[in-house]
Design a protein around this motif. Structure first.
Motif, PDB file in Angstrom:
ATOM      1  N   PHE A   1      85.717  66.872  80.260  1.00 25.48           N
ATOM      2  CA  PHE A   1      84.486  66.444  80.966  1.00 25.48           C
ATOM      3  C   PHE A   1      85.706  65.655  82.528  1.00 25.48           C
ATOM      4  N   ASN A   2      86.450  65.125  82.123  1.00 27.36           N
ATOM      5  CA  ASN A   2      87.013  64.244  83.589  1.00 27.36           C
ATOM      6  C   ASN A   2      87.439  66.177  83.794  1.00 27.36           C
ATOM      7  N   MET A   3      88.147  66.518  83.925  1.00 30.76           N
ATOM      8  CA  MET A   3      88.525  67.879  84.612  1.00 30.76           C
ATOM      9  C   MET A   3      87.477  68.807  85.424  1.00 30.76           C
ATOM     10  N   LEU A   4      86.066  68.819  84.963  1.00 30.27           N
ATOM     11  CA  LEU A   4      85.065  69.394  85.523  1.00 30.27           C
ATOM     12  C   LEU A   4      85.444  69.261  87.105  1.00 30.27           C
ATOM     13  N   GLY A   5      85.559  67.953  87.249  1.00 34.65           N
ATOM     14  CA  GLY A   5      85.975  67.297  88.913  1.00 34.65           C
ATOM     15  C   GLY A   5      83.903  66.941  89.143  1.00 34.65           C
ATOM     16  N   GLU A   6      83.164  66.300  90.337  1.00 41.82           N
ATOM     17  CA  GLU A   6      82.221  65.586  90.689  1.00 41.82           C
ATOM     18  C   GLU A   6      81.597  64.942  89.265  1.00 41.82           C
ATOM     19  N   MET A   7      82.320  64.317  88.597  1.00 42.20           N
ATOM     20  CA  MET A   7      82.025  63.493  87.185  1.00 42.20           C
ATOM     21  C   MET A   7      83.036  62.816  86.311  1.00 42.20           C
ATOM     22  N   MET A   8      83.294  61.998  86.512  1.00 40.89           N
ATOM     23  CA  MET A   8      84.027  60.954  85.994  1.00 40.89           C
ATOM     24  C   MET A   8      83.179  60.028  84.908  1.00 40.89           C
ATOM     25  N   MET A   9      83.951  59.846  83.394  1.00 41.06           N
ATOM     26  CA  MET A   9      83.942  59.516  82.132  1.00 41.06           C
ATOM     27  C   MET A   9      85.314  58.034  82.570  1.00 41.06           C
ATOM     28  N   ALA A  10      85.289  56.930  81.645  1.00 42.65           N
ATOM     29  CA  ALA A  10      86.287  55.763  81.818  1.00 42.65           C
ATOM     30  C   ALA A  10      85.764  55.365  80.353  1.00 42.65           C
TER      31      ALA A  10
ATOM     32  N   LEU B   1      76.062  69.886  85.818  1.00 40.00           N
ATOM     33  CA  LEU B   1      75.167  68.898  84.235  1.00 40.00           C
ATOM     34  C   LEU B   1      75.058  69.754  83.469  1.00 40.00           C
ATOM     35  N   ASN B   2      74.107  71.121  83.367  1.00 41.94           N
ATOM     36  CA  ASN B   2      74.688  72.166  82.102  1.00 41.94           C
ATOM     37  C   ASN B   2      75.899  71.958  82.033  1.00 41.94           C
ATOM     38  N   HIS B   3      77.030  72.617  82.874  1.00 41.74           N
ATOM     39  CA  HIS B   3      77.787  73.151  82.073  1.00 41.74           C
ATOM     40  C   HIS B   3      78.855  72.192  81.427  1.00 41.74           C
ATOM     41  N   ALA B   4      78.858  70.442  81.432  1.00 47.64           N
ATOM     42  CA  ALA B   4      79.774  69.535  81.049  1.00 47.64           C
ATOM     43  C   ALA B   4      78.754  69.930  79.715  1.00 47.64           C
ATOM     44  N   LYS B   5      77.394  69.624  79.910  1.00 50.25           N
ATOM     45  CA  LYS B   5      76.570  69.744  78.463  1.00 50.25           C
ATOM     46  C   LYS B   5      77.150  70.682  77.476  1.00 50.25           C
ATOM     47  N   GLU B   6      77.277  72.040  78.092  1.00 47.77           N
ATOM     48  CA  GLU B   6      77.659  73.235  77.371  1.00 47.77           C
ATOM     49  C   GLU B   6      78.962  72.655  77.203  1.00 47.77           C
ATOM     50  N   ILE B   7      80.668  72.388  77.351  1.00 44.76           N
ATOM     51  CA  ILE B   7      81.374  71.959  77.138  1.00 44.76           C
ATOM     52  C   ILE B   7      81.113  71.358  75.952  1.00 44.76           C
ATOM     53  N   LEU B   8      80.213  70.422  75.997  1.00 42.30           N
ATOM     54  CA  LEU B   8      80.740  69.405  75.358  1.00 42.30           C
ATOM     55  C   LEU B   8      79.636  69.731  73.589  1.00 42.30           C
ATOM     56  N   LYS B   9      78.812  70.542  72.899  1.00 36.81           N
ATOM     57  CA  LYS B   9      78.417  71.134  72.208  1.00 36.81           C
ATOM     58  C   LYS B   9      78.073  70.109  71.662  1.00 36.81           C
ATOM     59  N   ASN B  10      77.158  69.157  72.139  1.00 33.88           N
ATOM     60  CA  ASN B  10      76.467  68.538  71.433  1.00 33.88           C
ATOM     61  C   ASN B  10      77.588  67.288  70.364  1.00 33.88           C
ATOM     62  N   ARG B  11      78.841  67.788  70.823  1.00 35.60           N
ATOM     63  CA  ARG B  11      79.294  65.970  70.332  1.00 35.60           C
ATOM     64  C   ARG B  11      79.289  65.294  71.752  1.00 35.60           C
ATOM     65  N   SER B  12      79.201  63.866  71.067  1.00 31.35           N
ATOM     66  CA  SER B  12      79.177  62.933  72.409  1.00 31.35           C
ATOM     67  C   SER B  12      80.829  62.697  72.767  1.00 31.35           C
ATOM     68  N   ILE B  13      80.916  62.021  73.429  1.00 23.78           N
ATOM     69  CA  ILE B  13      82.359  61.819  74.066  1.00 23.78           C
ATOM     70  C   ILE B  13      82.956  60.075  73.514  1.00 23.78           C
ATOM     71  N   VAL B  14      81.687  59.550  72.736  1.00 24.20           N
ATOM     72  CA  VAL B  14      81.770  58.209  72.682  1.00 24.20           C
ATOM     73  C   VAL B  14      80.965  57.734  71.640  1.00 24.20           C
ATOM     74  N   GLN B  15      81.917  56.609  70.643  1.00 24.89           N
ATOM     75  CA  GLN B  15      80.713  55.479  69.361  1.00 24.89           C
ATOM     76  C   GLN B  15      81.149  54.146  68.843  1.00 24.89           C
ATOM     77  N   VAL B  16      80.777  54.009  68.177  1.00 28.58           N
ATOM     78  CA  VAL B  16      81.310  52.767  67.419  1.00 28.58           C
ATOM     79  C   VAL B  16      80.908  53.138  66.691  1.00 28.58           C
ATOM     80  N   ILE B  17      81.980  52.251  65.501  1.00 29.82           N
ATOM     81  CA  ILE B  17      81.895  52.875  63.867  1.00 29.82           C
ATOM     82  C   ILE B  17      82.120  51.609  63.195  1.00 29.82           C
TER      83      ILE B  17
END
Ligand SMILES: Nc1nc2c(c(=O)[nH]1)N[C@H]1C(S)=C(S)[C@@H](COP(=O)(O)OP(=O)(O)OC[C@H]3O[C@@H](n4cnc5c(N)ncnc54)[C@H](O)[C@@H]3O)O[C@H]1N2
Ligand code: MOO
Length: 338
Positions: free
Chosen positions: A111-120, A149-165
Motif C-alpha cells: 500500500f505504502n509503495m503505491l504513492g500519493e497515499m500513506m498508512m502508519a 484508490l480503486n487500484h489500492a482496493k484491488e491489490i488488497l483483495k478484500n483483506r484489511s491491513i489492520v485489526q485487533v484480536i
C-alpha cells in the motif's frame, strides 16, 4: 491549480488558506486549504476581498482528500476498530477493545509503495487498549484520481491491513519450582508477579503448586493443572543450565510439542513454549520475576488473544528483542519487542 472567479467556485477545492482580519479582534484562518467551497461561502469570501481563488479543479475522476480518506478506511480497517473524525484528510483508527494489534505488514508495504497515499500503524503484535489510537491514513495531495484508490482496493483483495484480536478469558495454572522456595528458605515472589500480570489480561488463576527441584514433581503438577482445565500452565524458575534446573525436562515429559527452548529476547533467553493439544505450557525464566517486561509478556498476550505461535514467530522477536533497561521502564512506548 487554476485561477477562477469566486462566484464560480462552488464545489471546488481551495488550494490555500484564506485569512480573516478584524482589527483589534481577530486574525486567523477563515477557510482552510482543502476546503470545498459551498454556495453560502461565496458572499463570505467576497466580503474578505477574495474575488478570485486558486482552486484544484474537481474533475469527474478526482476525489477530495476527505472522501479519499473514507475510501481508504473502508478498504484497510479490519475488526474491532472504529475510525475517528476526519481532520484535514487524515483519518485515525481507534481500538474498540483490549487486545493484540495485527498488522498485515506485506499489504501495508504494498500500500505504502503505491504513492500519493500513506498508512502508519503501531507495531504488529503489540497489546493495545480499548480507546487507543493505533493507526492513521491519508492521501498526500489534496485530491487524487479515483483510479488510484480503486487500484489500492484491488491489490488488497478484500483483506484489511489492520485489526485487533480481543483477549479471551483463559484459565491459568502456576507451577513454581525451586528447593529454596519449597523448603521455605525464601518466600515465593514469582507467583504474585505472574498472578498480577495474567489478571491484567482478564485471566483467572486456578491454582499454584510449589515444587522442589524434582522433574517428576514438576511434571505431575503440570499434568494436574491440565486435567483441572487450565488453558495455560506457567512454569516458573529452573529454566537455565545448572543441575537443579529441571523445568524444561519436566515440560518435555508431558509429550507436548516443544516449539522452542530459547528465545531471541533479552531478558527472556531461557524461555520455553510448548503446546499440548490446544493447551499452552510456558517455561518462564527467573528474569520475568525481576524485569518489568520480558519475552513472557509478549508471548503471553498473544496466547491470550488465541494465537498459536510458531518457531518463526518467536525467532522474529530478535530484531527489537534487546531491552535497553531504562531506569524508568516506558514499555510499550519503546522499541522492545516490536
Ligand atoms: N551459567 C549460566 N547461568 C545462567 C544462565 C546461563 O545461560 N548460564 N542464564 C541466566 C538467565 S538468562 C536467567 S533468566 C536465569 C534463569 O533463571 P532460572 O529460570 O533458571 O531461575 P532459577 O535458577 O530457578 O532462579 C534464579 C534466582 O531466582 C530465585 N527464584 C527463583 N524462583 C523464585 C521464586 N519463586 N521466588 C523467589 N525467588 C525465586 C532463585 O532463588 C535464584 O536466586 O539464569 C541465569 N544464569
Ligand atoms: O532468560 Mo534470562 O534473559 O535471558 O535473563
Amino acid at each position: 491549480m487554476r485561477l477562477i472567479k469566486t462566484e464560480d467556485a462552488e464545489g471546488h477545492v481551495l488550494c490555500h488558506d484564506i485569512t480573516q482580519i478584524i482589527p483589534g479582534k481577530f486574525k486567523g484562518r477563515a477557510f482552510k486549504k482543502g476546503h470545498i467551497v459551498k454556495k453560502e461561502d461565496i458572499p463570505v469570501l467576497k466580503s474578505l476581498g477574495k474575488n478570485h481563488l486558486y482552486i484544484w479543479e474537481m474533475k469527474e475522476n478526482m476525489v477530495h482528500e476527505n472522501e479519499a480518506a473514507e475510501f481508504i478506511r473502508d478498504i484497510v480497517m479490519g475488526n474491532n476498530l472504529k475510525s475517528g473524525e476526519i481532520k484535514e484528510g487524515k483519518i485515525e483508527f481507534i481500538s474498540e477493545c483490549d487486545g493484540i494489534l495485527k498488522v498485515n505488514r506485506e499489504s501495508l508495504l504494498e500500500f505504502n509503495m503505491l504513492g500519493e497515499m500513506m498508512m502508519a500503524t503501531l507495531s504488529n503484535n503489540v497489546p493495545v487498549k480499548a480507546g487507543e489510537r493505533v493507526a492513521g491514513t491519508r492521501i498526500i495531495p489534496l485530491i487524487i484520481e479515483r483510479e488510484k484508490l480503486n487500484h489500492a482496493k484491488e491489490i488488497l483483495k478484500n483483506r484489511s491491513i489492520v485489526q485487533v484480536i480481543p483477549y479471551k478469558k483463559k484459565k491459568i495454572g502456576i507451577v513454581t519450582s525451586g528447593n529454596e522456595v519449597y523448603n521455605g528458605i525464601i518466600k515465593d515472589r514469582f507467583g504474585p508477579v505472574i498472578e498480577k500480570k495474567v489478571s491484567e489480561y482478564g485471566c483467572e488463576v486456578i491454582g499454584q503448586k510449589i515444587c522442589p527441584d524434582d522433574t517428576e514433581e514438576i511434571y505431575n503438577a503440570i499434568e494436574m493443572f491440565l486435567k483441572q482445565g487450565a488453558d495455560i500452565v506457567c512454569c516458573t524458575g529452573g529454566m537455565s543450565v545448572d543441575p537443579d534446573d529441571l523445568t524444561p525436562a519436566a515440560i518435555k515429559r508431558t509429550n507436548a510439542d516443544i516449539i522452542t527452548y530459547g528465545a531471541p529476547v533479552l531478558p527472556g533467553a531461557m524461555f520455553m513454549l510448548a503446546y499440548k493439544e490446544n493447551k499452552t505450557i510456558m517455561g518462564i525464566p527467573g528474569c520475568a520475576m525481576y524485569n518489568r517486561i520480558t519475552v513472557f509478556d509478549m508471548i503471553f498476550s498473544r496466547t491470550v488473544a488465541g494465537e498459536k505461535l510458531s518457531l518463526r514467530d518467536i525467532a522474529e522477536y530478535g530484531d527489537g528483542g534487546f531491552c535497553r533497561g531504562c531506569d524508568e521502564c516506558r514499555y510499550p512506548n519503546c522499541g522492545f519487542g516490536k
